[in-house]
Design a protein around this motif. Structure first.
Motif, PDB file in Angstrom:
ATOM      1  N   PRO A   1      32.249 106.917  58.014  1.00 19.68           N
ATOM      2  CA  PRO A   1      33.376 107.795  57.707  1.00 19.68           C
ATOM      3  C   PRO A   1      32.986 109.261  57.533  1.00 19.68           C
ATOM      4  N   THR A   2      31.687 109.537  57.467  1.00 13.50           N
ATOM      5  CA  THR A   2      31.251 110.931  57.330  1.00 13.50           C
ATOM      6  C   THR A   2      30.528 111.441  58.578  1.00 13.50           C
ATOM      7  N   ALA A   3      30.491 110.650  59.634  1.00 18.55           N
ATOM      8  CA  ALA A   3      29.787 111.053  60.855  1.00 18.55           C
ATOM      9  C   ALA A   3      30.444 112.281  61.475  1.00 18.55           C
ATOM     10  N   ARG A   4      29.622 113.139  62.028  1.00 13.49           N
ATOM     11  CA  ARG A   4      30.114 114.270  62.821  1.00 13.49           C
ATOM     12  C   ARG A   4      30.251 113.754  64.253  1.00 13.49           C
ATOM     13  N   VAL A   5      31.496 113.759  64.777  1.00 14.13           N
ATOM     14  CA  VAL A   5      31.821 113.091  66.036  1.00 14.13           C
ATOM     15  C   VAL A   5      32.315 114.102  67.068  1.00 14.13           C
ATOM     16  N   LEU A   6      31.793 113.973  68.289  1.00 17.53           N
ATOM     17  CA  LEU A   6      32.247 114.775  69.425  1.00 17.53           C
ATOM     18  C   LEU A   6      32.900 113.846  70.436  1.00 17.53           C
ATOM     19  N   ASP A   7      34.151 114.133  70.797  1.00 22.77           N
ATOM     20  CA  ASP A   7      34.862 113.386  71.837  1.00 22.77           C
ATOM     21  C   ASP A   7      34.905 114.273  73.079  1.00 22.77           C
ATOM     22  N   VAL A   8      34.123 113.922  74.088  1.00 31.37           N
ATOM     23  CA  VAL A   8      34.058 114.690  75.337  1.00 31.37           C
ATOM     24  C   VAL A   8      35.116 114.139  76.285  1.00 31.37           C
ATOM     25  N   GLY A   9      35.976 115.025  76.771  1.00 29.98           N
ATOM     26  CA  GLY A   9      37.113 114.583  77.576  1.00 29.98           C
ATOM     27  C   GLY A   9      38.252 114.168  76.663  1.00 29.98           C
ATOM     28  N   ALA A  10      38.411 114.893  75.570  1.00 24.91           N
ATOM     29  CA  ALA A  10      39.355 114.528  74.509  1.00 24.91           C
ATOM     30  C   ALA A  10      40.819 114.699  74.891  1.00 24.91           C
TER      31      ALA A  10
ATOM     32  N   ARG B   1      36.235 111.360  57.188  1.00 23.15           N
ATOM     33  CA  ARG B   1      36.023 112.599  56.437  1.00 23.15           C
ATOM     34  C   ARG B   1      35.050 113.553  57.110  1.00 23.15           C
ATOM     35  N   GLY B   2      34.265 113.052  58.065  1.00 18.58           N
ATOM     36  CA  GLY B   2      33.324 113.909  58.772  1.00 18.58           C
ATOM     37  C   GLY B   2      34.046 114.806  59.761  1.00 18.58           C
ATOM     38  N   GLU B   3      33.348 115.807  60.230  1.00 20.71           N
ATOM     39  CA  GLU B   3      33.932 116.724  61.213  1.00 20.71           C
ATOM     40  C   GLU B   3      34.129 115.994  62.539  1.00 20.71           C
ATOM     41  N   VAL B   4      35.272 116.208  63.161  1.00 17.99           N
ATOM     42  CA  VAL B   4      35.562 115.649  64.472  1.00 17.99           C
ATOM     43  C   VAL B   4      35.898 116.804  65.410  1.00 17.99           C
ATOM     44  N   VAL B   5      35.265 116.799  66.572  1.00 20.67           N
ATOM     45  CA  VAL B   5      35.426 117.879  67.539  1.00 20.67           C
ATOM     46  C   VAL B   5      35.809 117.269  68.876  1.00 20.67           C
ATOM     47  N   GLY B   6      36.799 117.852  69.518  1.00 15.87           N
ATOM     48  CA  GLY B   6      37.201 117.411  70.848  1.00 15.87           C
ATOM     49  C   GLY B   6      36.938 118.520  71.855  1.00 15.87           C
ATOM     50  N   LEU B   7      36.568 118.127  73.071  1.00 15.41           N
ATOM     51  CA  LEU B   7      36.274 119.082  74.140  1.00 15.41           C
ATOM     52  C   LEU B   7      36.901 118.568  75.427  1.00 15.41           C
ATOM     53  N   ASP B   8      37.563 119.467  76.172  1.00 14.43           N
ATOM     54  CA  ASP B   8      38.209 119.073  77.418  1.00 14.43           C
ATOM     55  C   ASP B   8      38.443 120.323  78.271  1.00 14.43           C
ATOM     56  N   PRO B   9      38.362 120.208  79.606  1.00 15.23           N
ATOM     57  CA  PRO B   9      38.646 121.364  80.454  1.00 15.23           C
ATOM     58  C   PRO B   9      40.114 121.798  80.396  1.00 15.23           C
TER      59      PRO B   9
ATOM     60  N   GLN C   1      28.211 120.860  80.457  1.00  9.96           N
ATOM     61  CA  GLN C   1      27.635 122.025  79.785  1.00  9.96           C
ATOM     62  C   GLN C   1      28.254 122.149  78.400  1.00  9.96           C
ATOM     63  N   LEU C   2      27.779 121.338  77.465  1.00 15.75           N
ATOM     64  CA  LEU C   2      28.355 121.303  76.124  1.00 15.75           C
ATOM     65  C   LEU C   2      27.959 122.555  75.334  1.00 15.75           C
ATOM     66  N   PRO C   3      28.935 123.232  74.723  1.00 10.47           N
ATOM     67  CA  PRO C   3      28.671 124.485  74.013  1.00 10.47           C
ATOM     68  C   PRO C   3      28.233 124.283  72.563  1.00 10.47           C
ATOM     69  N   PHE C   4      27.304 123.359  72.342  1.00 10.01           N
ATOM     70  CA  PHE C   4      26.863 123.031  70.997  1.00 10.01           C
ATOM     71  C   PHE C   4      25.342 123.018  70.959  1.00 10.01           C
ATOM     72  N   PRO C   5      24.766 123.321  69.787  1.00 12.17           N
ATOM     73  CA  PRO C   5      23.303 123.286  69.671  1.00 12.17           C
ATOM     74  C   PRO C   5      22.757 121.862  69.744  1.00 12.17           C
ATOM     75  N   ASP C   6      21.468 121.761  70.030  1.00 13.12           N
ATOM     76  CA  ASP C   6      20.776 120.477  70.056  1.00 13.12           C
ATOM     77  C   ASP C   6      20.973 119.752  68.723  1.00 13.12           C
ATOM     78  N   ALA C   7      20.999 118.431  68.780  1.00 19.12           N
ATOM     79  CA  ALA C   7      21.008 117.562  67.596  1.00 19.12           C
ATOM     80  C   ALA C   7      22.085 117.946  66.581  1.00 19.12           C
ATOM     81  N   SER C   8      23.326 118.114  67.046  1.00 19.16           N
ATOM     82  CA  SER C   8      24.384 118.554  66.138  1.00 19.16           C
ATOM     83  C   SER C   8      25.468 117.506  65.864  1.00 19.16           C
ATOM     84  N   PHE C   9      25.408 116.306  66.486  1.00 15.06           N
ATOM     85  CA  PHE C   9      26.436 115.285  66.273  1.00 15.06           C
ATOM     86  C   PHE C   9      25.810 113.919  65.994  1.00 15.06           C
TER      87      PHE C   9
END
Length: 195
Positions: A34-43, A58-66, A79-87
């Motif tokens: 419940p605290t994981a930082r999650v990235l949904d690619v193609g959100a 409760r963790g941060e959730v981030v979505g990315l889509d064209p 080409q993900l706009p996030f630093p290494d080891a961030s999710f």
């Protein structure tokens, strides 16, 4: 597929199944922290992220889509706009079959995963599943192989449902005699790689 076709199709399947397709079955299977930082690619419109939040995540959730919806960032999988080891988890749900360079997208997902994080790839439907199988060897590192799960759910469809689902793919079944009811299955192939 017709514009908005996947939204209409998923909404109809969710009504017939009695739960949000495919978000709810996938999240039930993943059991993310419940605290994981999650990235949904193609959100897309952020449906999976909203479902995760509705579960009390409760963790941060981030979505990315064209072509992002509200609350989703614009960007591409290759080409993900996030630093290494961030999710803690990167989700590629029903997206790899639509990408020009799926191997690059998987490499980018691995790059932004923290040690111990999970890369989740899910595909639905024969076309997506076939593409995922063809990509399999190129995508997954070894050892260890990914954990695999097949989420399969029976669904009963009326002739109206079948016509509407066909129309979402640009097919016209009007005037055809269809069985009533039609029993089918929904299938989501899930592969999880632990980093």
């Amino acid at each position: 597929m017709t514009p908005g076709g996947w939204r209409d199709r998923d909404a109809r399947l969710s009504r017939q199944l009695g739960l949000g397709w495919p978000e709810e079955p996938l999240l039930n299977a993943l059991r993310l922290s419940p605290t994981a930082r999650v990235l949904d690619v193609g959100a897309g419109e952020g449906r999976l992220l909203r479902a995760l939040r509705a579960r009390g995540h409760r963790g941060e959730v981030v979505g990315l889509d064209p072509e992002p919806g509200e609350g989703v960032q614009r960007g591409v999988a290759e080409q993900l706009p996030f630093p290494d080891a961030s999710f803690d988890a990167v989700l590629l749900v029903r997206v790899l079959a639509h990408l020009h360079d799926p191997a690059r997208a998987v490499a980018e997902a691995r790059r932004v995963l923290r040690p111990g994080g999970r890369l989740v790839v899910a595909a639905q439907g024969e076309w997506h599943l076939a593409r995922l199988r063809r990509l399999g060897e190129a995508l997954w590192e070894s050892p260890p192989p990914p954990t695999e799960a097949d989420l399969v759910f029976p669904v009963v469809l009326t002739p109206e449902d079948v016509r509407a689902l066909a129309a979402s793919y640009g097919l016209n079944l009007s005037g055809r005699d269809l069985p009533s009811p039609l029993t089918d299955t929904l299938h989501l192939r899930v592969e999880v790689e632990r980093r």
